[in-house]
Scaffold this motif. Structure first.
Motif, mmCIF file in Angstrom:
data_model
loop_
_atom_site.group_PDB
_atom_site.id
_atom_site.type_symbol
_atom_site.label_atom_id
_atom_site.label_comp_id
_atom_site.label_asym_id
_atom_site.label_seq_id
_atom_site.Cartn_x
_atom_site.Cartn_y
_atom_site.Cartn_z
ATOM 1 N N ALA A 106 35.257 34.949 51.552
ATOM 2 C CA ALA A 106 36.515 35.178 52.143
ATOM 3 C C ALA A 106 37.228 33.942 52.618
ATOM 4 O O ALA A 106 38.273 33.838 52.873
ATOM 5 C CB ALA A 106 36.396 36.219 53.165
ATOM 6 N N THR A 107 36.148 33.154 53.068
ATOM 7 C CA THR A 107 36.930 32.009 53.757
ATOM 8 C C THR A 107 37.569 31.121 52.633
ATOM 9 O O THR A 107 37.905 29.887 53.239
ATOM 10 C CB THR A 107 35.592 30.987 54.414
ATOM 11 N N ASP A 108 37.224 31.360 51.404
ATOM 12 C CA ASP A 108 37.836 30.251 50.289
ATOM 13 C C ASP A 108 39.394 30.821 49.974
ATOM 14 O O ASP A 108 39.799 30.156 49.118
ATOM 15 C CB ASP A 108 36.801 30.411 49.040
ATOM 16 N N LEU A 122 50.587 28.306 36.252
ATOM 17 C CA LEU A 122 49.943 29.737 36.749
ATOM 18 C C LEU A 122 50.793 30.416 37.501
ATOM 19 O O LEU A 122 51.525 30.201 38.417
ATOM 20 C CB LEU A 122 48.547 29.169 37.329
ATOM 21 N N ASP A 123 50.385 31.894 37.218
ATOM 22 C CA ASP A 123 51.111 32.670 37.799
ATOM 23 C C ASP A 123 50.678 32.897 39.408
ATOM 24 O O ASP A 123 49.281 32.933 39.482
ATOM 25 C CB ASP A 123 51.104 34.171 37.362
ATOM 26 N N GLU A 124 51.384 32.707 40.577
ATOM 27 C CA GLU A 124 50.817 32.943 41.906
ATOM 28 C C GLU A 124 50.724 33.909 42.324
ATOM 29 O O GLU A 124 51.425 35.305 41.854
ATOM 30 C CB GLU A 124 51.824 31.992 42.978
ATOM 31 N N ASN A 125 49.506 34.396 42.937
ATOM 32 C CA ASN A 125 49.298 35.584 43.522
ATOM 33 C C ASN A 125 49.549 35.478 45.234
ATOM 34 O O ASN A 125 49.579 34.313 45.839
ATOM 35 C CB ASN A 125 47.938 36.188 43.397
ATOM 36 N N SER A 126 49.558 36.510 45.863
ATOM 37 C CA SER A 126 49.597 36.389 47.407
ATOM 38 C C SER A 126 48.006 36.185 47.782
ATOM 39 O O SER A 126 47.013 36.064 47.402
ATOM 40 C CB SER A 126 49.756 37.801 47.989
ATOM 41 N N VAL A 127 48.179 35.526 49.161
ATOM 42 C CA VAL A 127 46.671 35.131 49.625
ATOM 43 C C VAL A 127 45.878 36.378 49.597
ATOM 44 O O VAL A 127 44.847 36.245 49.504
ATOM 45 C CB VAL A 127 47.087 34.610 51.087
ATOM 46 N N TYR A 128 46.497 37.548 50.173
ATOM 47 C CA TYR A 128 45.573 38.583 50.132
ATOM 48 C C TYR A 128 45.037 38.923 48.975
ATOM 49 O O TYR A 128 43.992 39.248 48.782
ATOM 50 C CB TYR A 128 46.568 39.827 50.547
ATOM 51 N N CYS A 129 45.764 38.837 47.739
ATOM 52 C CA CYS A 129 45.301 38.928 46.440
ATOM 53 C C CYS A 129 44.037 38.241 46.298
ATOM 54 O O CYS A 129 42.964 38.584 45.652
ATOM 55 C CB CYS A 129 46.184 38.743 45.280
ATOM 56 N N ASN A 130 44.197 36.677 46.435
ATOM 57 C CA ASN A 130 43.450 35.769 46.369
ATOM 58 C C ASN A 130 42.153 36.087 47.072
ATOM 59 O O ASN A 130 40.823 35.986 47.102
ATOM 60 C CB ASN A 130 43.636 34.426 46.624
ATOM 61 N N LEU A 131 42.266 36.650 48.509
ATOM 62 C CA LEU A 131 41.136 36.965 49.203
ATOM 63 C C LEU A 131 40.308 38.131 48.695
ATOM 64 O O LEU A 131 39.085 38.347 48.582
ATOM 65 C CB LEU A 131 41.667 37.736 50.769
ATOM 66 N N LEU A 132 41.009 39.160 47.982
ATOM 67 C CA LEU A 132 40.300 40.211 47.129
ATOM 68 C C LEU A 132 39.591 39.646 46.233
ATOM 69 O O LEU A 132 38.424 39.954 45.908
ATOM 70 C CB LEU A 132 41.223 41.035 46.816
ATOM 71 N N GLN A 133 40.059 38.543 45.259
ATOM 72 C CA GLN A 133 39.292 38.149 44.355
ATOM 73 C C GLN A 133 37.887 37.332 44.818
ATOM 74 O O GLN A 133 37.080 37.511 44.340
ATOM 75 C CB GLN A 133 40.288 37.006 43.625
ATOM 76 N N CYS A 134 38.332 36.870 45.950
ATOM 77 C CA CYS A 134 37.053 36.017 46.587
ATOM 78 C C CYS A 134 36.273 36.875 47.189
ATOM 79 O O CYS A 134 34.891 36.653 47.711
ATOM 80 C CB CYS A 134 37.441 35.139 47.640
ATOM 81 N N THR A 135 36.201 38.257 47.489
ATOM 82 C CA THR A 135 35.409 39.061 48.190
ATOM 83 C C THR A 135 34.897 40.289 47.240
ATOM 84 O O THR A 135 33.980 40.229 46.569
ATOM 85 C CB THR A 135 36.105 39.771 49.301
ATOM 86 N N HIS A 136 35.955 41.064 46.971
ATOM 87 C CA HIS A 136 35.681 42.220 45.947
ATOM 88 C C HIS A 136 35.199 41.927 44.544
ATOM 89 O O HIS A 136 34.368 42.673 43.845
ATOM 90 C CB HIS A 136 36.919 42.995 45.712
ATOM 91 N N PHE A 137 35.690 40.808 44.160
ATOM 92 C CA PHE A 137 35.202 40.289 42.752
ATOM 93 C C PHE A 137 34.643 38.954 42.698
ATOM 94 O O PHE A 137 34.415 38.483 41.760
ATOM 95 C CB PHE A 137 36.545 40.244 41.806
ATOM 96 N N ALA A 138 33.981 38.810 43.894
ATOM 97 C CA ALA A 138 33.089 37.473 44.024
ATOM 98 C C ALA A 138 31.938 37.247 43.075
ATOM 99 O O ALA A 138 31.948 36.473 42.340
ATOM 100 C CB ALA A 138 32.504 37.174 45.568
ATOM 101 N N SER A 139 31.447 38.527 42.893
ATOM 102 C CA SER A 139 30.252 38.374 41.740
ATOM 103 C C SER A 139 30.566 37.891 40.331
ATOM 104 O O SER A 139 29.654 37.524 39.434
ATOM 105 C CB SER A 139 29.401 39.671 41.909
ATOM 106 N N THR A 140 31.997 38.204 40.042
ATOM 107 C CA THR A 140 32.412 37.883 38.848
ATOM 108 C C THR A 140 33.548 36.738 38.684
ATOM 109 O O THR A 140 34.197 36.771 37.829
ATOM 110 C CB THR A 140 33.053 39.122 37.852
ATOM 111 N N SER A 141 33.463 36.006 39.855
ATOM 112 C CA SER A 141 34.486 34.752 39.974
ATOM 113 C C SER A 141 33.380 33.675 40.215
ATOM 114 O O SER A 141 32.383 33.788 40.783
ATOM 115 C CB SER A 141 35.497 35.173 41.096
ATOM 116 N N ALA A 142 34.047 32.546 40.238
ATOM 117 C CA ALA A 142 33.381 31.272 40.454
ATOM 118 C C ALA A 142 34.214 30.303 41.184
ATOM 119 O O ALA A 142 35.421 30.233 40.883
ATOM 120 C CB ALA A 142 32.897 30.660 39.209
#
Length: 184
Positions: A23-25, A39-59
């Motif tokens: 989440a801190t990322d 690149l298409d920009e997302n909201s900070v909230y969307c990026n927070l979800l990517q960094c938390t809910h999808f962290a195990s499949t993101s790098a």
């Protein structure tokens, strides 16, 4: 333009640590994506979800002075053998050194992806860098890459965005140890 405080890249140099995001990322990921046009920009909230809910499949790739790369992905709920890579971002200062490929192979080497045998993503026809990246990933996985239209510019995107082509990479044997070696 940023430069790496660790100095210039030389053959075999690797100032990056690749890990799962947290989440801190989220804010730094949002800034990275904003600086990686087109690149298409997302909201900070969307990026927070990517960094938390999808962290195990993101790098995330970090050097001592910040975030230089991010790959977001998820395992498709209806197809648990399929990893979809949503977005790949690499800071201009870190491009041309295989960082994006290393992050993708790192994700595939994780236990959460042990049943993954296909990699999917979408790429616009004009994005030759992504086409080269995913062709290289297919080569590393010793498999083929196929492409077909999935979202038409006029039919799906109101003419406001270039058509998206689905890239299907696989099938491949997901051998985590070998992927870790290839990612190193």
């Amino acid at each position: 333009m940023r430069t790496l405080s660790t100095g210039t890249f030389g053959p075999g140099s690797n100032p990056f640590v690749i890990d799962t995001p947290s989440a801190t990322d989220g804010s730094e990921v949002n800034d990275l994506i904003a600086n990686c046009q087109p690149l298409d920009e997302n909201s900070v909230y969307c990026n927070l979800l990517q960094c938390t809910h999808f962290a195990s499949t993101s790098a995330i790739a970090k050097a001592n002075d910040g975030v230089y790369g991010f790959v977001s992905g998820y395992i498709v709920p209806e197809a648990p053998h399929r990893l979809f890579i949503w977005q790949v971002a690499v800071d201009e200062a870190a491009r041309g050194h295989g960082l994006a490929k290393r992050m993708i192979l790192d994700i595939l080497s994780r236990p959460v992806c042990e049943d993954v045998t296909e990699l999917h993503t979408t790429i616009t026809p004009s994005n030759s860098a992504s086409q080269a990246l995913f062709s290289s990933v297919a080569d590393s996985l010793d498999t083929k890459a196929e492409s077909k239209l999935v979202f038409d510019r006029n039919r799906h995107l109101d003419g406001a965005h270039e058509s998206e082509h689905l890239w299907i990479i696989g099938p491949f044997d997901n051998m985590a140890e070998e992927l870790v070696k290839k990612a190193a």
